[in-house]
Design an enzyme around this catalytic site. Structure first.
Site, PDB file in Angstrom:
ATOM      1  N   ILE A   1       0.841  -1.206   0.000  1.00 46.81           N
ATOM      2  CA  ILE A   1       0.000   0.000   0.000  1.00 46.81           C
ATOM      3  C   ILE A   1       0.875   1.253   0.000  1.00 46.81           C
ATOM      4  O   ILE A   1       1.796   1.378   0.803  1.00 46.81           O
ATOM      5  CB  ILE A   1      -0.927   0.038   1.235  1.00 46.81           C
ATOM      6  CG1 ILE A   1      -1.706  -1.278   1.384  1.00 46.81           C
ATOM      7  CG2 ILE A   1      -1.874   1.227   1.148  1.00 46.81           C
ATOM      8  CD1 ILE A   1      -2.586  -1.632   0.227  1.00 46.81           C
TER       9      ILE A   1
ATOM     10  N   HIS B   1       0.464   4.513   1.252  1.00 40.57           N
ATOM     11  CA  HIS B   1      -0.453   5.174   2.178  1.00 40.57           C
ATOM     12  C   HIS B   1      -0.555   6.674   1.911  1.00 40.57           C
ATOM     13  O   HIS B   1       0.399   7.313   1.462  1.00 40.57           O
ATOM     14  CB  HIS B   1       0.010   4.944   3.623  1.00 40.57           C
ATOM     15  CG  HIS B   1      -0.088   3.522   4.066  1.00 40.57           C
ATOM     16  ND1 HIS B   1      -1.283   2.934   4.423  1.00 40.57           N
ATOM     17  CD2 HIS B   1       0.861   2.561   4.196  1.00 40.57           C
ATOM     18  CE1 HIS B   1      -1.071   1.672   4.781  1.00 40.57           C
ATOM     19  NE2 HIS B   1       0.219   1.424   4.639  1.00 40.57           N
TER      20      HIS B   1
ATOM     21  N   VAL C   1      27.590  -9.151   6.801  1.00 38.28           N
ATOM     22  CA  VAL C   1      28.514  -8.273   7.528  1.00 38.28           C
ATOM     23  C   VAL C   1      28.726  -8.850   8.926  1.00 38.28           C
ATOM     24  O   VAL C   1      27.776  -9.027   9.687  1.00 38.28           O
ATOM     25  CB  VAL C   1      27.961  -6.838   7.619  1.00 38.28           C
ATOM     26  CG1 VAL C   1      28.899  -5.956   8.452  1.00 38.28           C
ATOM     27  CG2 VAL C   1      27.779  -6.244   6.227  1.00 38.28           C
TER      28      VAL C   1
ATOM     29  N   ILE D   1      11.971   0.961  10.301  1.00 39.33           N
ATOM     30  CA  ILE D   1      11.175   1.421   9.155  1.00 39.33           C
ATOM     31  C   ILE D   1      10.002   0.453   8.945  1.00 39.33           C
ATOM     32  O   ILE D   1      10.021  -0.402   8.054  1.00 39.33           O
ATOM     33  CB  ILE D   1      12.035   1.555   7.880  1.00 39.33           C
ATOM     34  CG1 ILE D   1      13.314   2.345   8.181  1.00 39.33           C
ATOM     35  CG2 ILE D   1      11.238   2.226   6.780  1.00 39.33           C
ATOM     36  CD1 ILE D   1      13.084   3.764   8.664  1.00 39.33           C
TER      37      ILE D   1
ATOM     38  N   CYS E   1       4.474 -20.222 -17.777  1.00 38.95           N
ATOM     39  CA  CYS E   1       3.482 -20.188 -16.691  1.00 38.95           C
ATOM     40  C   CYS E   1       2.113 -19.892 -17.300  1.00 38.95           C
ATOM     41  O   CYS E   1       1.849 -18.772 -17.711  1.00 38.95           O
ATOM     42  CB  CYS E   1       3.859 -19.122 -15.657  1.00 38.95           C
ATOM     43  SG  CYS E   1       2.608 -18.835 -14.387  1.00 38.95           S
TER      44      CYS E   1
ATOM     45  N   CYS F   1      -0.913 -20.033 -15.894  1.00 43.44           N
ATOM     46  CA  CYS F   1      -1.840 -19.278 -15.036  1.00 43.44           C
ATOM     47  C   CYS F   1      -1.703 -17.775 -15.259  1.00 43.44           C
ATOM     48  O   CYS F   1      -2.691 -17.047 -15.314  1.00 43.44           O
ATOM     49  CB  CYS F   1      -1.594 -19.594 -13.565  1.00 43.44           C
ATOM     50  SG  CYS F   1      -1.895 -21.304 -13.085  1.00 43.44           S
TER      51      CYS F   1
END
Length: 508
Positions: free
Chosen positions: A52, A54, A177, A352, A417, A419
């Protein structure tokens, strides 16, 4: 990598934040490294969320969340065109079911106005139902945010990262790291690929941002993971809703939503539970949680066609906490985007969570400014490549375009594919792109091969063959998502002579 490499900036984490920051810095002459411990970009929180964009009415005024959300929202339409990823501005509705809910959406309306959100409106029951005929009849009103939209989060992350690489950023995949030390104004990153040196480090490590910060001796905070399950309906249900449908938010988040996806499916979720396991692959689901989110969703839309559920998955949101004066963890309730106060040149981009996806491009612009103030001297490039070409979609092409695609590359005439109508040409292009797919999930995220109703039941053997051929590796070395997630163990009809002639081809 056997030798040390020196960069101006090393970005740890190739999710949406890291990818956006990498692209923003690629506009300059700075030498930039984008580092991720996984086999691909977008393998953590960025790959499994609601997708989304926002509007920005939810975040508290004055927070970084509010600032970046509204700014980022305004950037996505233009960026989607330049970087060739799907974006649809379909608007969102926060639904109220009682008088208390009506008061909450009024509060959100006023908050949105303070945050600078455009095109907000409070709708009565009749107005809402005219927009969404399938709504539960108990809906009393809604907050309408016209600027909200939807994207594919992994497609967008790939696009930002690829644009960065096209413009000179070096991408290190499968690079963990292990330690960070600063000597003589240079950071030494000891990684699984060798030593990476950088004048500045940007910590965009998502679920592991707290560990990376502590590793550098920087700000001490804790990432708490909030796990959320989703279910996905077949695209034959795409007309069930026209907007992103939210319920009035709770302390755990924005509640269970029902929305279209950019690919024409219907997405329902998420649940909200604190997770103990810090893993990007903690994505299993349970029948109990699935039942809870479906029951919650039916408060918004009745008669959800459960027989058309084709998949379920879970994502993890990263929330930042710090210890208070009594030693108890307290939610910071905002993003952390700052140069560390003690470790100069180390930039934290942590916690975040939502609306992090929306905020990515705006965070990136701010991080570039923070680095400039911290001393990064990098002129703007005159030859920055603004646009990034994506992979042509055979399914979405008109008949004339399909003929042209096949003329240029006969592999576009081979449907792999069924579908999703994805061709061999698209799969090969996804493997050989500047940030190419290296496993089945990478192909899936870039092309949608395997995302249809059969969920890769028929196409995965062919995709495995194509990966093997194009990467020049044995079939048994092809993985689902990197690491040891091998798709095949051995030939199904291996003979004694096969083993004697080429054992590496027979057994992984």
């Amino acid at each position: 990598m056997n030798v040390e490499k020196l960069f101006d900036v090393a970005i740890i984490g190739a999710g949406i934040s890291g990818a956006c920051i990498a692209r923003e810095l690629s506009k300059t002459k700075a030498k930039v490294a984008l580092i991720d411990k996984e086999n691909d970009v977008s393998c953590g929180s960025s790959k499994a969320n609601s997708g989304i964009i926002h509007a920005g009415y939810d975040a508290m005024p004055g927070t970084l969340m509010a600032k970046y959300n509204v700014k980022g929202n305004a950037m996505f339409e233009d960026l989607s065109k330049k970087l060739h990823f799907d974006f649809k501005k379909i608007g969102s509705l926060v639904l109220a079911f009682d008088d208390e809910g009506l008061k909450k959406i009024e509060t959100l309306y006023e908050r949105g106005k303070k945050n600078g959100v455009p095109d907000l409106a409070l709708l009565n029951q009749t107005e809402v139902r005219s927009l969404e005929p399938n709504l539960n009849e108990n809906v009393k009103g809604a907050l309408f945010a016209k600027s909200a939209g939807i994207i594919s989060p992994y497609q967008a992350t790939w696009a930002f990262a690829e644009s960065a690489v096209i413009n000179g950023v070096e991408f290190f995949r499968n690079t963990m790291v292990h330690s960070i030390n600063k000597e003589n104004d240079l950071f030494n990153l000891e990684t699984s690929a060798g030593i990476i040196k950088a004048k500045y480090v940007v910590n965009a490590a998502g679920l592991y941002a707290d560990k990376v910060s502590k590793m550098a001796g920087a700000r001490d905070y804790t990432i708490v993971q909030r796990r959320g399950e989703y279910c996905l309906l077949d695209n034959k249900c795409k007309d069930m809703v026209n907007h992103v449908l939210f319920q009035t938010p709770t302390a755990l988040g924005k509640g269970v939503l029902v929305t279209q996806t950019v690919d024409g499916n219907i997405l329902i979720g998420p649940s909200a539970e604190d997770a103990d396991l810090k893993s990007a692959f903690f994505t299993g689901t349970t029948s109990q949680s699935q039942e809870k989110i479906l029951q919650a969703a039916e408060l918004s839309v009745t008669d959800i066609p459960r027989r058309n559920i084709i998949n379920s998955f879970a994502g993890i949101r990263a929330l930042a906490f710090e210890k208070d004066s009594e030693g108890n963890l307290k939610n910071i309730e905002d993003f952390i985007v700052e140069e560390d106060k003690t470790v100069k040149g180390f930039i934290n981009v942590g916690g975040i969570c939502s609306p992090g996806l929306t905020s990515g491009p705006a965070i990136a612009e701010d991080v570039a400014e923070i680095l400039k103030k911290a001393g990064l001297k990098a002129e703007k490039k005159s030859d920055f490549i603004e646009e990034r070409k994506g992979i042509p979609s055979f399914k979405e092409a008109c008949n004339e375009e399909k003929v042209e695609l096949i003329k240029k590359d006969a592999r576009y005439g081979q449907i792999i594919c069924r579908c999703e109508m994805i061709t061999e040409g698209e799969i090969v292009a996804s493997i050989h792109s500047p940030v190419g797919a290296r496993d089945l999930d990478g192909v899936k995220r870039r092309t949608r091969a395997g995302m249809g109703r059969c969920q890769s039941g028929f196409c995965s053997p062919r995709v495995t063959e194509i990966l093997s051929r194009e990467l020049g590796i044995p079939m048994v070395s092809v993985t689902k998502r990197g690491g040891s997630s091998f798709v095949l163990d051995s030939k199904t009809r291996a003979t004694v002579s096969d083993v004697a002639k080429n054992p590496s081809e027979v057994k992984a």
